[in-house]
Design an enzyme around this catalytic site. Structure first.
Site, PDB file in Angstrom:
ATOM      1  CG  LEU A 204       6.842  50.078  65.606  1.00 16.24           C
ATOM      2  CD1 LEU A 204       7.940  50.075  65.889  1.00 16.24           C
ATOM      3  CD2 LEU A 204       6.597  50.871  64.437  1.00 16.24           C
ATOM      4  CG  HIS A 205       2.371  44.386  63.136  1.00 15.66           C
ATOM      5  ND1 HIS A 205       1.574  45.360  63.826  1.00 15.66           N
ATOM      6  CD2 HIS A 205       1.440  43.556  62.606  1.00 15.66           C
ATOM      7  CE1 HIS A 205       0.576  45.639  62.930  1.00 15.66           C
ATOM      8  NE2 HIS A 205       0.523  44.432  62.075  1.00 15.66           N
ATOM      9  NE  ARG A 206       0.619  47.624  58.987  1.00 12.53           N
ATOM     10  CZ  ARG A 206      -0.331  46.247  59.061  1.00 12.53           C
ATOM     11  NH1 ARG A 206       0.346  45.273  58.086  1.00 12.53           N
ATOM     12  NH2 ARG A 206      -1.489  46.410  59.642  1.00 12.53           N
TER      13      ARG A 206
END
Length: 358
Positions: A204-206
């Site tokens: 996850l990075h958004r």
């Protein structure tokens, strides 16, 4: 084209640039490799150069950090000096990061032709910085190298001339296929008692998923509570790690690990039961490796991974996670197929075309 400048700035760029470097060398075409420094973390930068056998860059512009506007400005100023000092026939950019857009603008203002590898992909979500980067880059590009028929059609709809569009395939898959036999088991494999097809990989990075503590905790709760007690491996970005630490969240199924090198990460992916992600590039890799993939986004710029591949778009509502996992555990997940020209030869096609361009 006898002299080409290649731009790499962030982790996905290194994966895409590697096969192009190798193909240029094979054809003995002169090139200069410029690293903008957009990603300066060791595991996000030079680890990839070493593992993918990319030579040291000819120059590192050291433009890491700052806001998106500050970074864009820093890259443009530094690359302008670089390009004036080292003129070239063509600037080749890849992907959709800040470096892609910034260096394209500089090149065009200095009357240098631009080629965009991975042109034409669209999420139609202007809330994504990457979408703006794609639109700006493709608005001024001279030669468009596309990964799929979808991307080529997007360019046609935007009015790009047919003789400027080249459907070549996916260079990320070139890298995947050429390195698949070299994947490396991570050092923590035995310590965590991992078993092939008995764990999940989570990335996850958004900002919508990780910047707000409440959102991140709800997502992690839905995932960890519905994986039938299987381990969830979460290579975590430092910024996300800080948010998670502040939340106080923990779960016995969730294993926070440091960012991994390319060979270690893809070993994890290839041997996982499933990948849960908000990344675009990872959905391409899971499609080729036949690994079930769930994308926690409301849209994707890679529809082929859903239409043909193993990916499903779950959206950003955490309540979609449990039903998807139930389908997975009932062995009903789709098998998928591999998109056309994702055969490991995209870079060869690109370089052959570059050699013939005026």
């Amino acid at each position: 084209m006898n002299n080409i400048t290649l731009i790499a700035g962030a982790r996905p760029n290194f994966i895409k640039i590697a096969p192009i470097v190798h193909a240029l060398k094979a054809q003995q075409i002169s090139y200069r490799l410029v690293h903008t420094g957009q990603h300066f973390d060791e595991k996000m930068s030079y680890t990839f150069f070493r593992q993918l056998n990319i030579p040291e860059p000819d120059i590192n512009l050291n433009c890491g950090g700052g806001s998106q506007a500050e970074q864009t400005a820093a890259i443009m100023m530094a690359f302008e000096k670089e390009l004036i000092a080292n003129p070239t026939d063509l600037v080749l950019v890849v992907g959709d990061v800040t470096s892609t857009m910034a260096c394209s603008i500089v090149a065009k203002k200095l009357h240098t032709k631009v080629a965009h590898v991975e042109a034409g992909i669209r999420s139609y979500d202007m809330g994504m910085p990457e979408e703006i980067n794609r639109l700006v880059t493709d608005a001024i590009t001279d030669y468009f190298f596309t990964t799929t028929v979808w991307a080529s059609e997007n360019l046609r709809k935007a009015g790009v001339a047919e003789d400027k569009i080249f459907f070549v395939g996916n260079v990320m898959i070139d890298t995947l296929l050429s390195n698949r036999s070299k994947f490396v088991q991570p050092g923590f494999w035995n310590a965590l008692n991992l078993v092939t097809k008995k764990y999940f990989v989570l990335t996850l990075h958004r900002p919508a998923n990780v910047d707000q503590v409440e959102n991140l905790v709800v997502l992690l709760n839905e995932i960890t509570n519905n994986v039938n007690s299987l381990p969830v491996l979460f290579p975590i970005h430092p910024r996300t790690a800080k948010v998670l630490q502040e939340s106080g969240f923990s779960n016995a199924n969730l294993h926070i690990i440091e960012p991994l090198g390319y060979l270690e990460f893809n070993y994890l992916v290839e041997n996982a039961l499933c990948v849960i992600t908000d990344s675009g590039g990872i959905t391409e890799e899971t499609t080729v490796m036949g690994i079930p993939c769930m994308t926690l986004r409301d849209n994707t710029e890679r529809p082929e991974t859903i239409e043909l591949g193993t990916n499903e778009l779950l959206g950003t509502n955490p309540k979609a996670i449990q039903p998807a996992l139930e389908i997975l555990f009932s062995n009903q997940w789709k098998k998928g197929s591999i998109p056309e020209k994702w055969d490991g030869k995209a870079a060869e096609r690109i370089v052959k075309l570059l050699a013939e361009l005026p």
